[in-house]
Write a protein that holds these residues in place. Structure first.
Motif, PDB file in Angstrom:
ATOM      1  N   ILE A   1       1.636   5.230  20.049  1.00  0.00           N
ATOM      2  CA  ILE A   1       1.926   5.641  18.674  1.00  0.00           C
ATOM      3  C   ILE A   1       0.959   6.721  18.199  1.00  0.00           C
ATOM      4  O   ILE A   1       1.248   7.461  17.262  1.00  0.00           O
ATOM      5  CB  ILE A   1       1.866   4.440  17.707  1.00  0.00           C
ATOM      6  N   ALA A   2      -0.204   6.780  18.835  1.00  0.00           N
ATOM      7  CA  ALA A   2      -1.223   7.761  18.458  1.00  0.00           C
ATOM      8  C   ALA A   2      -1.866   8.319  19.715  1.00  0.00           C
ATOM      9  O   ALA A   2      -1.902   7.659  20.757  1.00  0.00           O
ATOM     10  CB  ALA A   2      -2.279   7.127  17.561  1.00  0.00           C
ATOM     11  N   GLY A   3      -2.348   9.540  19.616  1.00  0.00           N
ATOM     12  CA  GLY A   3      -3.009  10.157  20.753  1.00  0.00           C
ATOM     13  C   GLY A   3      -4.167  11.021  20.286  1.00  0.00           C
ATOM     14  O   GLY A   3      -4.332  11.285  19.088  1.00  0.00           O
TER      15      GLY A   3
ATOM     16  N   ASP B   1       0.830   0.178  19.775  1.00  0.00           N
ATOM     17  CA  ASP B   1       0.703  -0.715  18.630  1.00  0.00           C
ATOM     18  C   ASP B   1       0.302  -2.112  19.108  1.00  0.00           C
ATOM     19  O   ASP B   1       0.439  -2.456  20.283  1.00  0.00           O
ATOM     20  CB  ASP B   1       1.997  -0.753  17.813  1.00  0.00           C
ATOM     21  N   LYS B   2      -0.190  -2.914  18.181  1.00  0.00           N
ATOM     22  CA  LYS B   2      -0.799  -4.199  18.543  1.00  0.00           C
ATOM     23  C   LYS B   2       0.196  -5.218  19.085  1.00  0.00           C
ATOM     24  O   LYS B   2      -0.210  -6.210  19.707  1.00  0.00           O
ATOM     25  CB  LYS B   2      -1.540  -4.767  17.344  1.00  0.00           C
ATOM     26  N   ASP B   3       1.484  -4.996  18.855  1.00  0.00           N
ATOM     27  CA  ASP B   3       2.489  -5.940  19.349  1.00  0.00           C
ATOM     28  C   ASP B   3       3.079  -5.536  20.696  1.00  0.00           C
ATOM     29  O   ASP B   3       3.912  -6.267  21.249  1.00  0.00           O
ATOM     30  CB  ASP B   3       3.629  -6.076  18.321  1.00  0.00           C
TER      31      ASP B   3
ATOM     32  N   LYS C   1      -8.513   4.140  14.040  1.00  0.00           N
ATOM     33  CA  LYS C   1      -8.226   2.985  13.195  1.00  0.00           C
ATOM     34  C   LYS C   1      -8.168   3.345  11.714  1.00  0.00           C
ATOM     35  O   LYS C   1      -7.612   2.590  10.909  1.00  0.00           O
ATOM     36  CB  LYS C   1      -9.275   1.894  13.430  1.00  0.00           C
ATOM     37  N   THR C   2      -8.733   4.496  11.358  1.00  0.00           N
ATOM     38  CA  THR C   2      -8.661   4.919   9.954  1.00  0.00           C
ATOM     39  C   THR C   2      -7.331   5.576   9.612  1.00  0.00           C
ATOM     40  O   THR C   2      -6.974   5.668   8.438  1.00  0.00           O
ATOM     41  CB  THR C   2      -9.796   5.902   9.610  1.00  0.00           C
ATOM     42  N   VAL C   3      -6.582   6.060  10.619  1.00  0.00           N
ATOM     43  CA  VAL C   3      -5.304   6.732  10.339  1.00  0.00           C
ATOM     44  C   VAL C   3      -4.108   5.836  10.617  1.00  0.00           C
ATOM     45  O   VAL C   3      -2.993   6.129  10.198  1.00  0.00           O
ATOM     46  CB  VAL C   3      -5.163   8.052  11.134  1.00  0.00           C
ATOM     47  N   THR C   4      -4.305   4.747  11.353  1.00  0.00           N
ATOM     48  CA  THR C   4      -3.244   3.775  11.567  1.00  0.00           C
ATOM     49  C   THR C   4      -3.859   2.388  11.704  1.00  0.00           C
ATOM     50  O   THR C   4      -4.859   2.208  12.397  1.00  0.00           O
ATOM     51  CB  THR C   4      -2.398   4.103  12.813  1.00  0.00           C
ATOM     52  N   ASP C   5      -3.261   1.414  11.029  1.00  0.00           N
ATOM     53  CA  ASP C   5      -3.791   0.048  11.091  1.00  0.00           C
ATOM     54  C   ASP C   5      -3.057  -0.797  12.130  1.00  0.00           C
ATOM     55  O   ASP C   5      -3.311  -1.987  12.266  1.00  0.00           O
ATOM     56  CB  ASP C   5      -3.722  -0.629   9.719  1.00  0.00           C
ATOM     57  N   ASP C   6      -2.151  -0.167  12.877  1.00  0.00           N
ATOM     58  CA  ASP C   6      -1.355  -0.879  13.877  1.00  0.00           C
ATOM     59  C   ASP C   6      -1.891  -0.575  15.272  1.00  0.00           C
ATOM     60  O   ASP C   6      -1.186  -0.074  16.138  1.00  0.00           O
ATOM     61  CB  ASP C   6       0.112  -0.462  13.757  1.00  0.00           C
ATOM     62  N   VAL C   7      -3.160  -0.894  15.480  1.00  0.00           N
ATOM     63  CA  VAL C   7      -3.854  -0.473  16.690  1.00  0.00           C
ATOM     64  C   VAL C   7      -3.877  -1.588  17.724  1.00  0.00           C
ATOM     65  O   VAL C   7      -4.303  -2.709  17.443  1.00  0.00           O
ATOM     66  CB  VAL C   7      -5.293  -0.034  16.367  1.00  0.00           C
TER      67      VAL C   7
END
Length: 215
Positions: A126-128, A197-199, A92-98
């Motif tokens: 989007i992240a791993g 991502d959250k959507d 959550k610190t590297v992307t806010d679209d969680v």
């Protein structure tokens, strides 16, 4: 760390967990049950066709992967607690679209046959992340190396005890894992995960195996 994640596409954090916590979780990985995972995906490289990179697998090849997964480890309460308290807040610190997360516990035996072919993961998150659970100092030629490409340059990450790797899959970096060789003195254990991502809705593939844990 945020700039490194966005620019280089990955961040390495060594000594991620407290030693006593790491030793306890390593024991869970080593002493749990695993089931064989053998993947053959025809036409996957046609979907991923990369015309501007002659070194990426060609469209007529099959995507292959072979390793071992553990529902027992992925859903162990102590593994889940560690994920919620340590890994999830860091992402959550590297992307806010969680949005939702998925993780899996994997074992690559030292048999020369456990590997993952070159692939993209941008379609699954989007992240791993990868957290290595290894007891000894991993040697250069033991195999199990994670290779990533960015701008056609290959980066190599050596497995290491208590090493966390965050990967920015939104950059579309292809990557692969080499076979763990027969002279390796131990198995390669990892906790591997993704975040959408959250959507986005949970992908159907996230619900396709028992060794996946979705949160």
């Amino acid at each position: 760390m945020i700039n490194e994640y966005k620019k280089d596409g990955y961040v390495i954090i060594d000594n991620f967990l407290l030693e006593e916590d790491y030793v306890e979780l390593l024991s869970i990985f080593k002493n749990s049950n695993y089931e064989e995972i053998n993947q053959i995906r025809e036409k996957r490289y046609k979907m991923w066709e990369t015309l501007n990179d002659k070194h990426f697998p060609s469209a007529d090849e099959d995507y292959l992967a072979h390793f071992w997964g553990s529902n027992e480890v992925s859903n162990h309460i102590k593994i889940k607690d560690m994920f919620r308290n340590k890994i999830k807040p860091l992402i959550k610190t590297v992307t806010d679209d969680v949005g939702k997360f998925r993780h899996q516990a994997t074992r690559y035996k030292n048999n020369g046959r456990d590997f993952i072919r070159c692939h993209y993961d941008d379609y699954t998150g989007i992240a791993g992340y990868i957290l290595y659970f290894i007891e000894n100092d991993w040697k250069y030629d033991w195999g199990g190396l994670l290779h990533l490409t960015k701008n056609k340059k290959v980066k190599t990450i050596l497995p290491k005890s208590n090493r966390l790797v965050l990967i920015n899959h939104s950059l579309g970096m292809n990557h692969w894992v080499t076979p763990t060789n027969i002279w390796s003195k131990e198995y390669r254990h990892t906790l591997t995960g993704f975040c959408i991502d959250k959507d986005s809705s949970i992908p159907d593939t996230w619900l396709s195996r028992d060794d996946y844990a979705v949160e």
